[in-house]
Design a protein around this motif. Structure first.
Motif, PDB file in Angstrom:
ATOM      1  N   GLU A  98       0.862  -1.183   0.000  1.00 11.67           N
ATOM      2  CA  GLU A  98       0.000   0.000   0.000  1.00 11.67           C
ATOM      3  C   GLU A  98       0.893   1.226   0.000  1.00 11.67           C
ATOM      4  N   VAL A  99       0.562   2.199  -0.855  1.00 14.25           N
ATOM      5  CA  VAL A  99       1.338   3.434  -0.957  1.00 14.25           C
ATOM      6  C   VAL A  99       0.490   4.583  -0.417  1.00 14.25           C
ATOM      7  N   TYR A 100       1.052   5.311   0.531  1.00 13.86           N
ATOM      8  CA  TYR A 100       0.398   6.477   1.122  1.00 13.86           C
ATOM      9  C   TYR A 100       1.256   7.703   0.872  1.00 13.86           C
ATOM     10  N   LEU A 101       0.620   8.855   0.749  1.00 14.78           N
ATOM     11  CA  LEU A 101       1.319  10.142   0.694  1.00 14.78           C
ATOM     12  C   LEU A 101       0.892  10.940   1.907  1.00 14.78           C
ATOM     13  N   ARG A 148       1.088   7.647   8.621  1.00 13.03           N
ATOM     14  CA  ARG A 148       0.154   7.392   7.520  1.00 13.03           C
ATOM     15  C   ARG A 148      -1.264   7.453   8.068  1.00 13.03           C
ATOM     16  N   SER A 149      -2.165   7.878   7.213  1.00 12.78           N
ATOM     17  CA  SER A 149      -3.572   7.930   7.596  1.00 12.78           C
ATOM     18  C   SER A 149      -4.412   7.878   6.331  1.00 12.78           C
ATOM     19  N   GLY A 150      -5.677   7.639   6.530  1.00 12.19           N
ATOM     20  CA  GLY A 150      -6.600   7.599   5.395  1.00 12.19           C
ATOM     21  C   GLY A 150      -6.417   6.352   4.552  1.00 12.19           C
ATOM     22  N   GLU A 151      -6.875   6.459   3.325  1.00 11.88           N
ATOM     23  CA  GLU A 151      -6.822   5.347   2.383  1.00 11.88           C
ATOM     24  C   GLU A 151      -5.536   5.413   1.554  1.00 11.88           C
ATOM     25  N   PRO A 152      -5.019   4.263   1.151  1.00 10.33           N
ATOM     26  CA  PRO A 152      -3.817   4.282   0.310  1.00 10.33           C
ATOM     27  C   PRO A 152      -4.121   4.835  -1.086  1.00 10.33           C
ATOM     28  N   ALA A 153      -3.120   5.460  -1.688  1.00 11.38           N
ATOM     29  CA  ALA A 153      -3.264   5.986  -3.048  1.00 11.38           C
ATOM     30  C   ALA A 153      -3.113   4.880  -4.085  1.00 11.38           C
ATOM     31  N   ALA A 154      -2.373   3.818  -3.725  1.00 14.66           N
ATOM     32  CA  ALA A 154      -2.173   2.672  -4.624  1.00 14.66           C
ATOM     33  C   ALA A 154      -2.086   1.410  -3.779  1.00 14.66           C
ATOM     34  N   VAL A 155      -2.617   0.300  -4.344  1.00 18.89           N
ATOM     35  CA  VAL A 155      -2.587  -0.997  -3.665  1.00 18.89           C
ATOM     36  C   VAL A 155      -2.151  -2.041  -4.684  1.00 18.89           C
ATOM     37  N   LEU A 156      -1.159  -2.852  -4.308  1.00 24.50           N
ATOM     38  CA  LEU A 156      -0.676  -3.926  -5.187  1.00 24.50           C
ATOM     39  C   LEU A 156      -0.630  -5.221  -4.391  1.00 24.50           C
ATOM     40  N   TYR A 157      -0.860  -6.342  -5.068  1.00 28.83           N
ATOM     41  CA  TYR A 157      -0.815  -7.646  -4.416  1.00 28.83           C
ATOM     42  C   TYR A 157       0.108  -8.567  -5.209  1.00 28.83           C
ATOM     43  N   GLY A 158       1.045  -9.180  -4.498  1.00 29.88           N
ATOM     44  CA  GLY A 158       1.974 -10.110  -5.150  1.00 29.88           C
ATOM     45  C   GLY A 158       2.978  -9.422  -6.055  1.00 29.88           C
ATOM     46  N   ALA A 159       3.307  -8.168  -5.769  1.00 25.53           N
ATOM     47  CA  ALA A 159       4.256  -7.418  -6.607  1.00 25.53           C
ATOM     48  C   ALA A 159       5.673  -7.949  -6.398  1.00 25.53           C
ATOM     49  N   MET A 160       6.429  -7.982  -7.497  1.00 25.98           N
ATOM     50  CA  MET A 160       7.814  -8.461  -7.477  1.00 25.98           C
ATOM     51  C   MET A 160       8.728  -7.378  -8.046  1.00 25.98           C
TER      52      MET A 160
END
Length: 173
Positions: free
Chosen positions: A83-86, A93-105
């Protein structure tokens, strides 16, 4: 032809029955212990949920915004999530993530993503492959500044060590 021991013919059926009773008892005990243990493990996982650990914090070139990367881990039967937060520099960190990835390599043996600030207002989230990805908020406003986030697949990071990102932080690789 008789048996040398007259009790032996009687002993075998009794011994066989006794062994069956013991085997059934051991199997029942194993089930009684295993089922609650499995249920407890599942319940703990559902109640506690996946772990969420900060594995990278990278400040923008102008020092006003931090990109925060969280690695999620749901256990042995799942892959890692990211999860990427700004956030304003130095804040949690707070709120919702700006990007979400699953199984990233990052390479064929290293999980994770690489955060790259292309400018003070542009963050690139780079990875080789991923099972799924979502850019949930492509523009984030932080203290009056708008930051654009992009996802970039096909980026091999040969220097990334094998395994999950938190594992490598803890082991000092």
């Amino acid at each position: 032809m008789g048996h040398p021991n007259p009790i032996e013919p009687l002993m075998h059926p009794l011994l066989a029955h006794l062994l069956k009773v013991v085997a059934v008892g051991v199997a029942a005990l194993a089930a009684v212990v295993a089922i609650p243990a499995a249920a407890l493990s599942l319940a703990f996982g559902l109640i506690v949920g996946p772990s969420k650990d900060e594995v990278t914090r990278l400040s923008a070139p102008d020092g006003k915004v931090d990109a925060v990367l969280i690695e999620t881990n749901g256990g042995a039967t799942t892959s890692f999530g990211y999860e990427v937060y700004l956030v304003p520099t130095g804040t949690e960190r707070s709120g919702e993530p700006a990007a979400v990835l699953y199984g990233a390599m990052r390479n064929e043996n290293a999980y994770g993503v690489t955060l790259v600030w292309e400018s003070p207002t542009s963050l690139s989230v780079r990875f080789l492959t991923t099972r799924s990805k979502a850019l949930t908020n492509p523009r984030v406003a932080i203290d009056g500044q708008s930051v654009r986030i992009t996802l970039k697949a096909g980026e091999n990071d040969p220097a990334a060590p094998p395994g999950g990102m938190l594992y490598n932080l803890r082991d000092g690789h």
